[in-house]
Motif scaffolding. Structure first.
Motif, PDB file in Angstrom:
ATOM      1  N   ASN A 119     -19.254  -8.420   4.884  1.00 53.23           N
ATOM      2  CA  ASN A 119     -19.704  -7.042   4.745  1.00 53.23           C
ATOM      3  C   ASN A 119     -18.517  -6.126   4.958  1.00 53.23           C
ATOM      4  N   GLU A 120     -18.263  -5.275   3.985  1.00 46.34           N
ATOM      5  CA  GLU A 120     -17.090  -4.407   4.056  1.00 46.34           C
ATOM      6  C   GLU A 120     -17.274  -3.270   5.037  1.00 46.34           C
ATOM      7  N   SER A 121     -18.487  -3.004   5.452  1.00 42.96           N
ATOM      8  CA  SER A 121     -18.738  -1.925   6.408  1.00 42.96           C
ATOM      9  C   SER A 121     -18.525  -2.440   7.827  1.00 42.96           C
ATOM     10  N   ALA A 122     -17.561  -1.845   8.536  1.00 41.85           N
ATOM     11  CA  ALA A 122     -17.293  -2.237   9.916  1.00 41.85           C
ATOM     12  C   ALA A 122     -18.507  -1.963  10.792  1.00 41.85           C
ATOM     13  N   GLU A 123     -19.246  -0.932  10.450  1.00 44.06           N
ATOM     14  CA  GLU A 123     -20.427  -0.561  11.224  1.00 44.06           C
ATOM     15  C   GLU A 123     -21.504  -1.636  11.125  1.00 44.06           C
ATOM     16  N   ILE A 124     -21.732  -2.126   9.907  1.00 43.05           N
ATOM     17  CA  ILE A 124     -22.740  -3.168   9.705  1.00 43.05           C
ATOM     18  C   ILE A 124     -22.273  -4.481  10.311  1.00 43.05           C
ATOM     19  N   ALA A 125     -20.970  -4.779  10.180  1.00 46.06           N
ATOM     20  CA  ALA A 125     -20.427  -6.002  10.784  1.00 46.06           C
ATOM     21  C   ALA A 125     -20.630  -5.989  12.294  1.00 46.06           C
ATOM     22  N   ASP A 126     -20.419  -4.839  12.912  1.00 44.17           N
ATOM     23  CA  ASP A 126     -20.619  -4.718  14.353  1.00 44.17           C
ATOM     24  C   ASP A 126     -22.101  -4.893  14.712  1.00 44.17           C
ATOM     25  N   LEU A 127     -22.969  -4.351  13.858  1.00 41.16           N
ATOM     26  CA  LEU A 127     -24.412  -4.482  14.080  1.00 41.16           C
ATOM     27  C   LEU A 127     -24.831  -5.951  13.989  1.00 41.16           C
ATOM     28  N   MET A 128     -24.256  -6.692  13.032  1.00 46.97           N
ATOM     29  CA  MET A 128     -24.577  -8.110  12.885  1.00 46.97           C
ATOM     30  C   MET A 128     -24.115  -8.906  14.107  1.00 46.97           C
ATOM     31  N   LEU A 129     -22.933  -8.582  14.620  1.00 43.46           N
ATOM     32  CA  LEU A 129     -22.427  -9.264  15.802  1.00 43.46           C
ATOM     33  C   LEU A 129     -23.344  -9.026  17.007  1.00 43.46           C
ATOM     34  N   ARG A 130     -23.800  -7.799  17.132  1.00 42.88           N
ATOM     35  CA  ARG A 130     -24.703  -7.488  18.237  1.00 42.88           C
ATOM     36  C   ARG A 130     -26.041  -8.215  18.081  1.00 42.88           C
ATOM     37  N   ASN A 131     -26.489  -8.353  16.836  1.00 43.11           N
ATOM     38  CA  ASN A 131     -27.734  -9.083  16.570  1.00 43.11           C
ATOM     39  C   ASN A 131     -27.578 -10.560  16.926  1.00 43.11           C
ATOM     40  N   VAL A 132     -26.416 -11.132  16.576  1.00 40.47           N
ATOM     41  CA  VAL A 132     -26.159 -12.529  16.923  1.00 40.47           C
ATOM     42  C   VAL A 132     -26.158 -12.710  18.436  1.00 40.47           C
TER      43      VAL A 132
END
Length: 603
Positions: A119-132
């Motif tokens: 995902n090119e969006s750093a914001e979404i990538a951070d959200l995915m990491l938090r979800n994991v």
């Protein structure tokens, strides 16, 4: 990826990566994982950012099973790949990481690694990491490293009749044994597929044995165990018909086992019905059955089924005496023996109740709804499985009644330990299956007046995990591996039994359905399979449906001959485990679409 690889830190430190930098294991799993992480950053010739999560235990001890990370992190939307970096019974120090730790140290101290979707969006990538991170808390909040674990040996009688290329449970069983750090001795007939070199890595030893149902069979089992030359810590089988022999052999060897008397009742459908207090009749021929019908008041409609049957084969619904002789004559006595039971047919919703019992207590249980069978919806005259939906739609109080009833039944039988696949109907349930669309049913409020409070009508108690590939849907939905627990319970490995019986903290991760595909063709055809791998073909052709399929398999290959459906032999040819995070209705809709779209040809 070829050529030298260098890693550079943000402070300018550079080092060439070499396999020798990583922990010593046969596969260099950590090194390979790093290479795959780097390769994942190139997509269609372009560089894309990737987020990676490493998981390590926070306490010292040995890992309960080497693949615990991928087992528990299955089917997460934001994860592209989850990998085990552990070896069986690997020891971890539990030392905390700090900011000074280098990448190689982090990788070699990790038990697993996760590559997130690009995902090119750093914001979404951070959200995915938090979800994991949240899901790690949900799925791994139990003791998955512990002290005192050591390698042990289990002996399996028969092993598995079905070759892995044709489905069956062998891969699940032997894969679990390897991950648990268990050695396996296989006791089976000469020439068994597990005897050859192809699957030698699945076993420590293979000992040929003569099978039979004679009084000397337990002695032959004992002799075979001793012939292996290994210290065997547990003896088990996955076949109902061998359970009493295994018990006798285990007692002779001084190994833990459940009482033979419990197996003698549970593995015989007449004895189990009588044990439950059903008005049941036993016969061994059409003449005997008709004589019973003439001298007794049979509680029509009745179910006729072999006392020692399996796979829902030769189970018939009979409405009157005229129909009785015809249905009884169809029973395949060569497969199931001559004896059959006749008892009342309960028309309540059919339910599967799977129970993990240890030291007399239920550690885990789950309930699934069995879709109406062909004999009930008028499409066929058999009771072969169609779909099993979980979690159950039944009201909480009815589910509680089911668990309590089977718990007490198991204890009354004499069982205190084991995995049990129980089947029942919910008599006087507040719900019934109703057609909501062509070829689609759902449990809805019944229109029948209640004759009594809901109660449990036991169909059977199987002292083993569910057959076919049905354990897979429990693994993905709840994170529980019945085959691993079967071996650990036989070993009386209390600590790991307790740990690995813990489902996800939030319960089922989605609505799920195991879709069984059975052969359907007339007697005018020979039943030669012309279609090839129909599940793979379907999922490649319909990717919008494939994203909701967790596991699937076609059991037969082009050119195979399938038994005629009219023979009564189970004709399962494929299965698909499907899921929805949205709703149970979506699962049912996907199941219907898959059934309608699968392309099968016979000649």
């Amino acid at each position: 990826m070829s050529g030298p690889i260098f890693i550079e830190s943000s402070n300018g430190w550079t080092k060439e990566l070499l396999p020798s930098d990583f922990k010593c294991s046969a596969s260099f799993a950590s090194f390979q994982f790093l290479l795959d992480c780097l390769a994942s950053t190139i997509l269609d010739g372009k560089w894309v950012p990737r987020s990676v999560k490493l998981i390590a235990p926070r306490v010292e001890g040995k890992i309960v099973r080497s693949d615990i990370i991928p087992l528990r992190m299955v089917d997460m939307e934001c994860i592209e790949e989850v990998r085990s970096l552990a070896t069986p019974l690997e020891h971890y120090t539990g030392k905390p990481w700090d900011t000074s730790a280098d990448l190689i140290s982090l990788l070699t101290e990790s038990a697993g690694g996760i590559i997130l979707r690009s995902n090119e969006s750093a914001e979404i990538a951070d959200l995915m990491l938090r979800n994991v991170q949240l899901e790690l808390h949900n799925r791994l909040s139990f003791q998955w490293v512990m002290p005192g674990l050591r390698r042990k040996t289990v002996a399996f009688l028969e092993g598995s009749t079905v070759h892995p290329s044709r489905g069956g449970t062998a891969e699940n069983i032997y894969g679990a044994a390897k991950a648990l750090g268990l050695d396996v001795v296989v006791l089976a007939v000469q020439g068994h597929w597990l005897e050859g070199s192809e699957y030698a890595h699945w076993r420590k030893a293979f000992v040929p044995i003569k099978f039979g149902f004679d009084a000397e069979f337990p002695a032959r089992i004992v002799a075979a165990v001793k012939q292996s030359g290994l210290k065997v810590d547990a003896l088990l089988t996955i076949f109902d018909c061998f359970q009493t022999f295994i018990t006798a052999a285990a007692e002779e060897l001084g190994l833990a086992c459940e009482p033979a008397s419990a197996f003698e009742i549970a593995t015989n459908k007449y004895k189990m019905s009588a044990f439950e207090g059903h008005e049941a009749f036993r016969a061994a021929s059409a003449d005997e059955a008709l004589n019973i019908a003439a001298t007794q008041t049979l509680p029509y409609p009745i179910i006729v089924k072999p006392c020692n049957g399996w796979g829902s084969e030769d189970v018939f619904k009979v409405d009157d005496a005229a129909d009785l002789a015809r249905q009884v004559s169809r029973i395949n006595t060569d497969r199931h023996g001559a004896e059959f039971v006749m008892e009342h047919y309960c028309d309540g919703p059919e339910i599967d109740v799977n129970i993990v019992l240890y030291d007399g207590e239920i550690l885990f249980s789950e309930i699934g709804d069995e879709y109406p069978k062909g004999a009930e919806n008028g499409t066929q005259d058999d009771f072969h499985e169609m779909d099993t939906c979980s979690p159950s739609q039944l009201p909480v109080n009815e589910q509680t009644t089911l668990r309590s009833h089977f718990h007490q039944t198991l204890l009354r039988l004499g069982f205190r330990n084991g995995i049990f696949h129980c089947e029942a109907r919910m008599q006087d349930s507040t719900l019934e299956w109703k057609s909501i669309d062509h070829g689609m049913y759902e449990l809805q409020e019944t229109s029948k007046p209640a004759a009594a409070p809901p109660s449990v009508w036991v169909i059977e108690v199987n002292p083993r995990p569910p057959g076919m590939k049905a354990t897979g849907i429990v693994e993905t939905t709840y994170g529980i591996d019945y085959w691993a627990l079967t071996m650990l319970i036989a070993l009386r490995d209390s600590a790991r039994v307790q740990a690995l019986s813990q489902q996800f903290r939030n319960g089922a991760q989605y609505h799920a359905d195991m879709v069984f595909i059975s052969a359907a063709f007339g007697d005018s055809k020979e039943g030669i399979w012309e279609s090839g791998d129909v599940t793979t073909e379907l999922l490649e052709r319909q990717p919008h449906l494939a994203k909701n399929v967790s596991r699937s398999m076609t059991f037969i290959q082009k050119g195979d001959k399938v038994p005629k459906p009219s023979s009564g032999v189970n004709t399962f040819v494929a299965y698909m485990n499907i899921f929805s995070r949205k709703s149970r209705m979506e699962v049912l809709e996907i199941a219907k679409a898959l059934r309608q779209d699968i392309q099968i040809e016979y000649s």
